[in-house]
Design a protein around this motif. Structure first.
Motif, PDB file in Angstrom:
ATOM      1  N   MET A 133      39.962-122.222  39.514  1.00 38.80           N
ATOM      2  CA  MET A 133      38.822-122.751  40.259  1.00 38.80           C
ATOM      3  C   MET A 133      37.572-121.978  39.859  1.00 38.80           C
ATOM      4  N   ASP A 134      36.637-122.652  39.193  1.00 42.70           N
ATOM      5  CA  ASP A 134      35.412-121.999  38.756  1.00 42.70           C
ATOM      6  C   ASP A 134      34.679-121.354  39.919  1.00 42.70           C
ATOM      7  N   TRP A 135      34.299-120.087  39.729  1.00 40.99           N
ATOM      8  CA  TRP A 135      33.465-119.351  40.671  1.00 40.99           C
ATOM      9  C   TRP A 135      34.123-119.163  42.035  1.00 40.99           C
ATOM     10  N   SER A 136      35.442-119.327  42.103  1.00 48.98           N
ATOM     11  CA  SER A 136      36.140-119.141  43.372  1.00 48.98           C
ATOM     12  C   SER A 136      36.707-117.734  43.427  1.00 48.98           C
ATOM     13  N   TYR A 137      36.344-116.981  44.455  1.00 46.41           N
ATOM     14  CA  TYR A 137      36.880-115.635  44.587  1.00 46.41           C
ATOM     15  C   TYR A 137      37.131-115.293  46.049  1.00 46.41           C
ATOM     16  N   GLU A 138      38.039-114.345  46.224  1.00 45.83           N
ATOM     17  CA  GLU A 138      38.399-113.828  47.543  1.00 45.83           C
ATOM     18  C   GLU A 138      37.988-112.362  47.618  1.00 45.83           C
ATOM     19  N   ILE A 139      37.268-111.977  48.651  1.00 42.68           N
ATOM     20  CA  ILE A 139      36.925-110.566  48.860  1.00 42.68           C
ATOM     21  C   ILE A 139      38.161-109.859  49.403  1.00 42.68           C
ATOM     22  N   MET A 140      38.712-108.959  48.617  1.00 39.42           N
ATOM     23  CA  MET A 140      39.934-108.264  49.000  1.00 39.42           C
ATOM     24  C   MET A 140      39.646-107.057  49.878  1.00 39.42           C
ATOM     25  N   HIS A 141      38.537-106.373  49.588  1.00 42.96           N
ATOM     26  CA  HIS A 141      38.204-105.187  50.381  1.00 42.96           C
ATOM     27  C   HIS A 141      36.734-104.847  50.179  1.00 42.96           C
ATOM     28  N   THR A 142      36.082-104.452  51.239  1.00 40.53           N
ATOM     29  CA  THR A 142      34.720-103.932  51.177  1.00 40.53           C
ATOM     30  C   THR A 142      34.770-102.437  51.472  1.00 40.53           C
ATOM     31  N   PHE A 143      34.334-101.635  50.526  1.00 39.38           N
ATOM     32  CA  PHE A 143      34.357-100.176  50.668  1.00 39.38           C
ATOM     33  C   PHE A 143      33.066 -99.749  51.373  1.00 39.38           C
ATOM     34  N   ASP A 144      33.082 -99.840  52.702  1.00 41.59           N
ATOM     35  CA  ASP A 144      31.874 -99.720  53.505  1.00 41.59           C
ATOM     36  C   ASP A 144      31.145 -98.392  53.334  1.00 41.59           C
ATOM     37  N   GLU A 145      31.888 -97.337  53.040  1.00 41.55           N
ATOM     38  CA  GLU A 145      31.264 -96.014  52.931  1.00 41.55           C
ATOM     39  C   GLU A 145      30.374 -95.883  51.698  1.00 41.55           C
ATOM     40  N   PHE A 146      30.580 -96.766  50.717  1.00 42.61           N
ATOM     41  CA  PHE A 146      29.928 -96.606  49.425  1.00 42.61           C
ATOM     42  C   PHE A 146      28.957 -97.747  49.149  1.00 42.61           C
ATOM     43  N   ALA A 147      27.909 -97.430  48.382  1.00 46.44           N
ATOM     44  CA  ALA A 147      26.931 -98.449  48.021  1.00 46.44           C
ATOM     45  C   ALA A 147      27.474 -99.354  46.929  1.00 46.44           C
ATOM     46  N   THR A 148      28.163 -98.755  45.938  1.00 50.71           N
ATOM     47  CA  THR A 148      28.757 -99.511  44.845  1.00 50.71           C
ATOM     48  C   THR A 148      30.100 -98.884  44.479  1.00 50.71           C
TER      49      THR A 148
END
Length: 432
Positions: free
Chosen positions: A162-177
Motif C-alpha cells: 500500500m503506497d504511503w501506508s505506515y503504522e506508527i509503532m512507537h513514539t520515543f517521547d523523551e527524544f526530539a529525533t
C-alpha cells in the motif's frame, strides 16, 4: 577511513519524473517467491591475484553477460531510461542493509527517495515507492519494512503493498529525533530487537527496543554529540541473535569514547573488541555458530573474525592478500559461515582481492567464492563504492559501479552462478 554511508530520507519530496513514471506504469507488482531452491555458488578457491580485465564495456540494461574471468553471470539491474529518472546513483544503500525482502520476491534500491522497487527475481522495474529513513526489510514478513519518519521521534512500519501506508509503532517521547543505529544496524533475526539512538539537545542515548513488548528495555547515555562523521560515535550494530550490541566510535583507542566495544542486551560493557574507530564491519555467524565481527585487524591489517563473546580472533586472509579498503556484508543469514567482501579503494592494487567482490569462509581456511570484478573508479566516495551485499542464501550478490567513469551514472548489478544454459554474451575487451 570514512564513516559509514548513511541513508538519507527526504520524506516529502518526490521528483516530477518519478511521479510521472508511476502514473504511466501503474502500481501493480510481482510477489512471486524465489525459484532458486538449490543455491549454487562459485567454486571454492584460494585467493590469488587475477588481473582486472581492461576496456570491458558496461553491460546493457537487463542483458545477462558472463564474466570471462570468474564464469559468473552479471546483470545490470538499473538504468536512467528504464526507470524514467535522471538520478546519477540508482543503487542500494549499504553493504549492511539487505535489499531483498524476506522471500526474495522484491528488491529495493533505496539510495534515493522515492526508492526503486524491482522484481526480486527478474529485476523488472515495478514502481517508485516512498521509504522511511533507515529503512530495512523485516526478516519474517515479505511485505513489511521498518524505519523512522525523517527528523521525528517515531518508529514506523510500512506495508509495501500500500503506497504511503505506515503504522506508527512507537513514539520515543523523551527524544526530539531518533536514528536506527546510526544507519548501520539491523533487526535481530526474529525481528524482535532493534538498536536506536535517541537525540535531545543535551544528550544522546543508546537504546535497545523490544518490538514484541513495545518497550525500551535498556538505555545508555553516550554523550552530547549526535551520530555521524563529525561526531564521537559512528554507529551501533546488533548481532543476529539480538544478544550483543557493537558500539563503534570514530576515533582510535581502547576506551570510551574511542574504538569499538561489545555490550550485552542490557547495554552492560563486556569488552573492547577493536582499537580502530569507524572501520567497516558486519556481524556474522561463523562456521562454529559463534557470533563474530568481520573486520580488518587493528594490529596487522589481516582480515579477521572476532568472536563477540570471547574476543578470540581468527585470521581469514592475511594482509599480504588484502588491504583495508573494503566493506563487509553478512546479510547472507541463510548461509552462515561466510562473509561477503567488496574492495573499494586504491590502497592495494598489487593484492589478490583488488577490484572485486567475493565471499570468504569464516573458518580460517582461506577459501573464497569469487563473484565479480566491479569495474568502479577507485576513490573514497561512498556513493560510487560497490558495497556488495548478498541475498539471504548468499547465492546472489548485489553491487554498484560507475564502470570506470567517475562522471557516469552509478548503476546496480547482480552476480550469481547461473544454471541457465541459454547462450550469453561474454565479457570481452571493448574494441574502439
Amino acid at each position: 577511513m570514512f564513516a559509514a554511508l548513511h541513508r538519507s530520507c527526504f520524506w516529502y519530496i518526490c521528483t516530477i519524473v518519478g511521479l510521472s513514471f508511476i502514473a504511466l506504469h501503474g502500481k501493480a507488482f510481482s510477489s512471486s517467491p524465489s525459484t532458486n531452491e538449490t543455491p549454487i555458488y562459485p567454486d571454492n578457491t584460494q585467493l590469488t591475484s587475477v588481473p582486472i580485465p581492461q576496456n570491458v564495456e558496461r553491460p546493457a540494461y537487463l542483458q545477462p553477460m558472463i564474466d570471462s574471468v570468474f564464469g559468473t553471470q552479471v546483470i545490470r539491474i538499473s538504468d536512467q531510461v528504464g526507470f524514467g529518472s535522471n538520478a546519477m546513483a540508482l543503487r542500494h544503500t549499504h553493504a549492511t542493509n539487505q535489499p531483498w525482502n524476506a522471500d526474495g520476491s522484491l528488491l529495493m534500491l533505496g539510495h534515493t527517495n522515492p526508492a526503486v522497487l524491482l522484481d526480486g527475481q527478474t529485476y523488472a522495474f515495478l514502481r517508485w515507492i516512498y521509504q522511511p529513513s533507515d529503512a530495512m526489510w523485516l526478516h519474517t514478513d515479505p511485505h513489511s519494512m521498518i524505519g523512522t519518519l525523517s527528523d521525528t521521534n517515531q518508529l514506523v512500519r510500512f506495508d509495501i503493498q500500500m503506497d504511503w501506508s505506515y503504522e506508527i509503532m512507537h513514539t520515543f517521547d523523551e527524544f526530539a529525533t531518533i536514528s536506527l543505529g546510526g544507519g548501520q544496524t539491523t533487526l535481530s533475526m526474529d525481528d524482535r530487537y532493534l538498536v536506536v539512538f535517541g537525540f535531545t539537545e543535551a544528550q544522546t542515548a543508546l537504546l535497545v527496543y523490544d518490538l514484541q513488548d513495545e518497550a525500551i528495555i535498556s538505555r545508555l547515555d553516550v554523550g552530547t554529540d549526535q551520530v555521524g562523521v563529525d561526531a564521537a560515535i559512528n554507529n551501533a550494530g546488533l548481532s543476529q541473535s539480538g544478544e550483543y550490541i557493537v558500539l563503534a566510535y570514530n576515533q582510535d583507542g581502547a576506551t570510551f569514547p574511542r574504538g569499538i566495544h561489545v555490550l550485552d542486551r542490557d547495554l552492560t560493557y563486556l569488552h573492547t573488541i577493536h582499537n580502530n574507530g569507524a572501520m567497516p564491519y558486519d556481524i556474522c555467524i561463523d562456521t562454529a555458530s559463534n557470533e563474530a565481527m568481520i573486520i580488518s585487524d587493528d594490529v596487522n591489517a589481516d582480515l579477521i573474525s572476532i568472536q563477540l563473546e570471547t574476543t578470540e580472533k581468527t585470521e581469514l586472509l592475511s594482509s599480504e592478500q588484502i588491504g583495508q579498503d573494503f566493506y563487509v556484508s553478512c546479510r547472507n543469514i541463510n548461509r552462515p559461515g561466510w562473509a561477503y567482501i567488496s574492495h573499494f579503494g586504491n590502497d592495494a592494487p598489487e593484492k589478490a582481492y583488488f577490484g572485486e567482490t567475493f565471499a570468504v569462509k569464516l573458518d580460517g581456511s582461506g577459501m573464497v567464492n569469487r563473484f565479480a570484478h566491479t569495474h568502479h573508479t577507485m576513490q573514497d566516495n561512498p556513493e560510487n563504492n560497490p558495497m556488495a551485499v548478498p541475498n539471504q542464501d548468499g547465492s546472489k550478490v548485489l553491487w554498484a559501479s560507475d564502470w570506470g567513469d567517475a562522471e557516469a551514472p552509478i548503476y546496480s548489478y547482480v552476480t550469481n552462478m547461473s544454471e541457465d544454459t541459454t547462450p550469453r554474451v561474454v565479457y570481452l575487451p571493448f574494441i574502439q
